[in-house]
Structures are given as structure tokens and as C-alpha cells.
Design a protein around this motif. Structure first.
Motif, short mmCIF file in Angstrom:
data_model
loop_
_atom_site.label_atom_id
_atom_site.label_comp_id
_atom_site.label_asym_id
_atom_site.label_seq_id
_atom_site.Cartn_x
_atom_site.Cartn_y
_atom_site.Cartn_z
N ASN A 116 -22.25 43.04 11.03
CA ASN A 116 -21.31 42.27 11.85
C ASN A 116 -22.00 41.51 12.97
N ARG A 117 -23.18 41.99 13.39
CA ARG A 117 -23.96 41.21 14.36
C ARG A 117 -24.35 39.88 13.73
N ILE A 118 -24.75 39.92 12.49
CA ILE A 118 -25.12 38.69 11.78
C ILE A 118 -23.88 37.82 11.59
N ARG A 119 -22.78 38.48 11.19
CA ARG A 119 -21.54 37.76 10.90
C ARG A 119 -21.01 37.02 12.13
N PHE A 120 -21.18 37.62 13.31
CA PHE A 120 -20.62 37.02 14.54
C PHE A 120 -21.72 36.57 15.50
N ASP A 121 -22.86 36.17 14.94
CA ASP A 121 -23.95 35.56 15.72
C ASP A 121 -24.46 36.43 16.85
N GLY A 122 -24.22 37.73 16.80
CA GLY A 122 -24.69 38.60 17.88
C GLY A 122 -23.96 38.37 19.19
N VAL A 123 -22.84 37.64 19.14
CA VAL A 123 -22.12 37.29 20.37
C VAL A 123 -20.89 38.17 20.56
N TYR A 126 -17.39 42.93 17.05
CA TYR A 126 -16.14 43.01 16.29
C TYR A 126 -15.69 44.47 16.17
#
Ligand code: HPA
Length: 241
Positions: A116-123, A126
Motif C-alpha cells: 500500500n506504500r507503493i499504491r499510495f506513493d508513500g504519502v 491507507y
């Protein structure tokens, strides 16, 4: 026919139970379903479709850990249009209130996976959560059968053998009840594809006390949990409870 599930369109029911172990999938199908047939043996990751209380249900093995399980979750959601996914598995307890052989229903899942870090750009951190109606249905069914359970957050870990027991201890103090290896991916993918998902677990080992269940214990408590999961899966369907 998807890449990792060799089943033709229509061979998989909209409601699916997901044990990690493919032999557990076989056992569930043979023990609880009527007219079960095997639709996939690809990589020996068996899948079966039959009926429970007259309602079509499939049982699909997913393997261990989020990289393996995500392949099956993704293909069920995207290639077969599955709408209800219930993981049935085991977990390690992280807190004293949760004991060996008890049932944990995962309302949410923290994770150390990078997916999920990859999925949400680490920003964005989730928050993968269970489907509320499915959660409520499973809790009501278990209560009706006198099966005590814990509802709360789990950790979906990438590694079974951890070098950081201190982090598990800290998560326990933040209300994380148990550790397993799939639920963050299940809840995230189900949300992405507008499906309902839930994880129901029995406690096979206790990380604070070092206790473990025997194989017979695991079979007995696993059977009770599977019956709750099947009843929740078919609730509200024509012919279901
Ligand atoms: N860690 C991760 N997953 C598990 C465990 C554990 O201790 N026990 C059962 N599933």
C-alpha cells in the motif's frame, strides 16, 4: 480462464471462502458443501464450487502471505467477478486477553507490507477495513451459536519469523490483537473492486506465552470457524440463512 486459476467463466460462485492451505480448501469443500466439484488444480492451489444451504459457494486456496494471496484475490475479483470474500485462517495472539483456540474477527489490518506504500506513493497510510455488514453478520451468527470471539485489529505481516518481537509487543499495546499474513491485502483489494471482505481467524499460537495448539485442536476450532464463515457468506442469499 485467468493466469493462476484455471477455471472457465462462471465456474466460481460470487461468494468465496479463502483458506491459505489448498488442502484445507479441499477439506472444507468435502466436509461442508453439497455437490462440490474442483475447478482448479493449477500449482495444486485447489479451488472448489458447491452449495451450502442451497447457495453456490466456492472455496479457493490462496497460499501464505500477501504476494501469493493477492494473486488469487485479484483474479477472483477482476476475472471472476466475486463479490464476497471471507478469509478463514489462523493467527498468533499478541495480547493477553486473546487466548489459544479463540476466534478473532479482523475489523481492520495494519501491515508492514510495502504494497500500500507503493499504491499510495508513500504519502497516505491507507486503513484496510472489513465490510461492516459482513462483520456484523458473522458476529451475530457466532453469538447465536455461543462461540465467543474477539473483534479487533490484526497485523498482516510479511514475515512469519520476525526479528522485531518488540514491534509486536508495541502493537499489542495499541490494540492489535493478533498477527497473520494476508488481511491488509484482502481488504484493500476488495475495497478497490467494490466487493465485501472479512477475515475470521482461530488462534493457533500465542506470541506472549509461546503456547501452540495441537493439530487436533486446530481442526476442531477451524471447523467451528468455517461454519460461521459459510453461514455469513450465504446470509441474505436466496436459500441462505
Ligand atoms: N505469525 C504470522 N502469521 C501467523 C502466525 C504468526 O505467529 N500464527 C499463525 N499465523
Amino acid at each position: 480462464m485467468s493466469t493462476h486459476i484455471g477455471a472457465p467463466a462462471g465456474a466460481i460462485a460470487p461468494r468465496v471462502l479463502l483458506p491459505g492451505d489448498p488442502l484445507r480448501a479441499k477439506w472444507i469443500a468435502e466436509t461442508f458443501l453439497e455437490d462440490a466439484t474442483c475447478y482448479s488444480t493449477v500449482r495444486n492451489m485447489y479451488g472448489f464450487t458447491g452449495r451450502y444451504r442451497g447457495v453456490p459457494v466456492s472455496i479457493q486456496g490462496s497460499g501464505m502471505g500477501m504476494p501469493s494471496a493477492s494473486i488469487y484475490y485479484h483474479e477472483l475479483l477482476v476475472d471472476y467477478g466475486v463479490t464476497t470474500l471471507i478469509r478463514v485462517g489462523t493467527c498468533g495472539a499478541l495480547v493477553d486477553e486473546v487466548q489459544l483456540r479463540e476466534v478473532v474477527v479482523a475489523s481492520a489490518a495494519s501491515t508492514d507490507s510495502a504494497m500500500n506504500r507503493i499504491r499510495f506513493d508513500g504519502v497516505i497510510d491507507y486503513a484496510p477495513v472489513a465490510d461492516f455488514e459482513l462483520l456484523r453478520t458473522a458476529v451475530d451468527i457466532a453469538a447465536g451459536r455461543g462461540i465467543p470471539l474477539h473483534v479487533g485489529q490484526v497485523l498482516a505481516a510479511d514475515a512469519f519469523y520476525t526479528d522485531r518481537p518488540d514491534l509486536y509487543e508495541r502493537l499489542g499495546t495499541y490494540g492489535v490483537l493478533a498477527v497473520e499474513m494476508e488481511t491488509a491485502a484482502l481488504y484493500t483489494l476488495a475495497a478497490r473492486h467494490r466487493a465485501r471482505a472479512l477475515t475470521i481467524l482461530t488462534v493457533s499460537d500465542h506470541l506472549r506465552t509461546g503456547e501452540r495448539t495441537s493439530a487436533e485442536d486446530r481442526q476442531q476450532t477451524f471447523a467451528e470457524m468455517v461454519e460461521v464463515a459459510l453461514a455469513a457468506a450465504v446470509a441474505g442469499a436466496d436459500g441462505g440463512a
